[in-house]
Design an enzyme around this catalytic site. Structure first.
Site, short mmCIF file in Angstrom:
data_model
loop_
_atom_site.label_atom_id
_atom_site.label_comp_id
_atom_site.label_asym_id
_atom_site.label_seq_id
_atom_site.Cartn_x
_atom_site.Cartn_y
_atom_site.Cartn_z
N ARG A 1 0.84 -1.21 0.06
CA ARG A 1 -0.01 -0.15 -0.07
C ARG A 1 0.88 1.34 0.01
NH1 ARG A 1 -5.19 0.26 3.92
NH2 ARG A 1 -5.84 1.69 2.44
N ASP B 1 -2.03 9.04 8.38
CA ASP B 1 -1.20 7.87 7.90
C ASP B 1 0.25 8.40 7.24
OD1 ASP B 1 -4.25 7.16 7.37
OD2 ASP B 1 -2.99 5.36 6.87
O1 MRU Z 1 -7.47 2.51 4.65
P1 MRU Z 1 -7.11 2.40 6.03
O2 MRU Z 1 -8.35 1.78 6.68
O3 MRU Z 1 -5.91 1.58 6.33
O4 MRU Z 1 -7.17 3.95 6.68
C1 MRU Z 1 -6.73 4.12 7.74
C2 MRU Z 1 -6.77 5.61 8.41
O5 MRU Z 1 -6.95 6.25 7.54
C3 MRU Z 1 -6.51 5.59 9.89
O6 MRU Z 1 -7.21 6.93 9.93
C4 MRU Z 1 -5.08 5.85 9.79
O7 MRU Z 1 -4.28 4.87 9.55
C5 MRU Z 1 -4.67 6.29 11.17
S1 MRU Z 1 -5.03 5.49 12.49
C6 MRU Z 1 -3.84 4.53 13.15
#
Ligand code: MRU
Length: 340
Positions: free
Chosen positions: A86, A225
Site C-alpha cells: 500500500r 497515515d
Molecule cells: O485505509 P485504512 O483503513 O488503512 O485507513 C486508515 C486510516 O486512515 C486511519 O485513520 C489511519 O491509519 C490512522 S489511525 C492509526
C-alpha cells in the site's frame, strides 16, 4: 519467536493470525496469514489495515518467512513486495526499512520485528497519556475512520487518546463518522467503542457540519497515515472535509500519530502519495458476504483512499514525543525530531 497478542493480530507458535477486518463487526474471523502471499493479499484487501498495524504486520510476516527461508536475496525480495503493498501509510516503509539491513541475519531480523510490535504498543500508550490532557469532562468528540486497536498493535492513536481519557474517569461522548466508502467508522470504530463500553453515536459523514453548528461537537480527534515535515498530513478520505468544518466552527482539531508516521523526506503534503482504489467501492459496497451495487455498473468513479489536510487547519498534532501546536509545526519543529 515469542507469542504476541493484540486486538487484530496474533503470533502463536510462529504462526501469524489476523482478525479479518472486512468481516467485522458481524463476524470475528481469524485468518492464518503466515504465508507472505496471504499477508500481501490481506493488506491490499484491507483485511489488516491502519497505518501502524500494516507496518507491524508486514514486519512480522517477513520475520515468519525468515524462519524458513534464510537466503538474504529472497528475504529482500519479499521485503520490497511488502513495502509496496500500500502506498500512503509511511509506517509500512518505516517498519520494512528497519528490517532490510538485517536480511542476512534472520535471528536479529526476528527480534527487531518483535521489537517493532512492542514499540507500537508503547507509542500508543504514550500518545494516550499526552492527548488525554486535551479532553475535558463532558466533551463530545468527533472522530473519522478507525484509529484504535484495529489500526495499531496497542490501544490506538486518536481512539487510544479517547480511551485513555475515558479510562481515567472522564465522561465523554464520541460521534463516529461512518467513513465512506469502506465504512471503517461504522464497522470498526463503532465495534471497538462498543467493546470498551464508551458511549457513541454513529453518523453519516455529511452530518458533522450540522452537529458542529448546533454545538453538539466540541473537539475532533483522528489519526494520520503520513505526516509531512511542515505538519500537513494524509488521513482517510473525508478528513479534509472534517478539518474545514471544524475550522469554520472554531473547534479544536487534533490529529494523533506516532513518530513512525512522520515522513522525514516529505517537506509538505504535496509529496504524499495518495492511494487510488477500485471503482466498485464507490459504485456500491464490497463486503466479505458479497457485493451490492447501487450505481450504474459503468458509472465513472474517482476513489482516492486518502486526502491531505493542510497544517493551517490543525490546532495541534499529538505525538508520542509531545503535543505540537500549529505555529510550532509551521516553524518546523518536526524537522528537529530524530527519525529513530
Ligand atoms: O485505509 P485504512 O483503513 O488503512 O485507513 C486508515 C486510516 O486512515 C486511519 O485513520 C489511519 O491509519 C490512522 S489511525 C492509526
Amino acid at each position: 519467536m515469542k507469542n504476541l497478542n493484540s486486538r487484530a493480530l496474533k503470533l502463536e507458535h510462529d504462526r501469524l493470525f489476523l482478525l479479518d477486518q472486512q468481516a467485522l463487526p458481524h463476524g470475528e474471523l481469524w485468518l492464518d496469514a503466515t504465508d507472505p502471499a496471504a499477508m500481501i493479499a490481506a493488506i491490499k484487501a484491507l483485511k489488516v489495515r491502519g497505518a501502524p498495524l500494516i507496518g507491524v504486520a508486514a514486519a512480522l510476516s517477513l520475520a515468519c518467512f525468515s524462519q524458513k527461508q534464510t537466503d538474504p536475496a529472497a528475504l529482500r525480495s519479499l521485503a520490497l513486495q511488502l513495502r509496496q503493498s500500500r502506498p500512503t501509510a509511511v509506517n509500512l516503509m518505516w517498519a520494512i526499512d528497519r528490517l532490510l539491513p538485517l536480511c542476512a541475519e534472520p535471528e536479529r531480523l526476528q527480534a527487531e520485528a518483535v521489537a517493532i510490535f512492542e514499540e507500537d504498543q508503547r507509542l500508543c500508550a504514550q500518545m494516550g497519556e499526552m492527548g488525554a490532557e486535551l479532553i475535558a469532562e463532558g466533551d463530545h468528540i468527533l472522530t473519522h475512520c478507525n484509529s484504535g486497536g484495529l489500526a495499531t498493535a496497542g490501544i490506538g492513536t486518536a481512539l487510544g487518546v479517547i480511551y485513555t481519557a475515558w479510562a481515567a474517569g472522564k465522561k465523554l461522548h464520541v460521534y463516529v463518522d461512518e467513513t465512506r466508502p469502506l465504512l471503517q467508522g461504522a464497522r470498526l470504530t463503532a465495534w471497538e467503542l462498543s467493546k470498551w463500553g464508551i458511549p457513541y453515536t454513529l453518523i453519516c459523514d455529511n452530518m458533522a457540519a450540522m452537529l458542529m453548528r448546533q454545538g453538539a461537537i466540541h473537539k475532533v480527534f483522528l489519526g494520520a497515515d503520513r505526516v509531512a515535515l511542515n505538519g500537513d498530513f494524509a488521513n482517510k478520505i473525508g478528513t479534509y472535509n472534517v478539518a474545514v468544518n471544524a475550522f469554520y466552527h472554531h473547534l479544536p482539531f487534533y490529529p494523533v500519530a506516532p513518530y513512525s508516521t512522520l515522513d522525514f523526506q516529505a517537506a509538505d503534503g504535496s509529496a504524499i502519495p495518495i492511494e487510488q482504489r477500485g471503482a466498485e467501492e464507490v459504485r456500491g459496497l464490497v463486503q466479505h458476504t458479497g457485493a451490492l451495487s447501487w450505481a450504474p455498473h459503468e458509472a465513472p468513479v474517482y476513489n482516492p483512499a486518502f486526502d491531505v489536510t493542510p497544517v493551517e487547519l490543525v490546532t495541534a498534532l499529538v505525538t508520542d514525543r509531545g503535543i505540537f501546536k500549529r505555529e510550532e509545526l509551521q516553524a518546523g519543529v518536526l524537522k528537529q525530531l530524530s527519525p529513530g
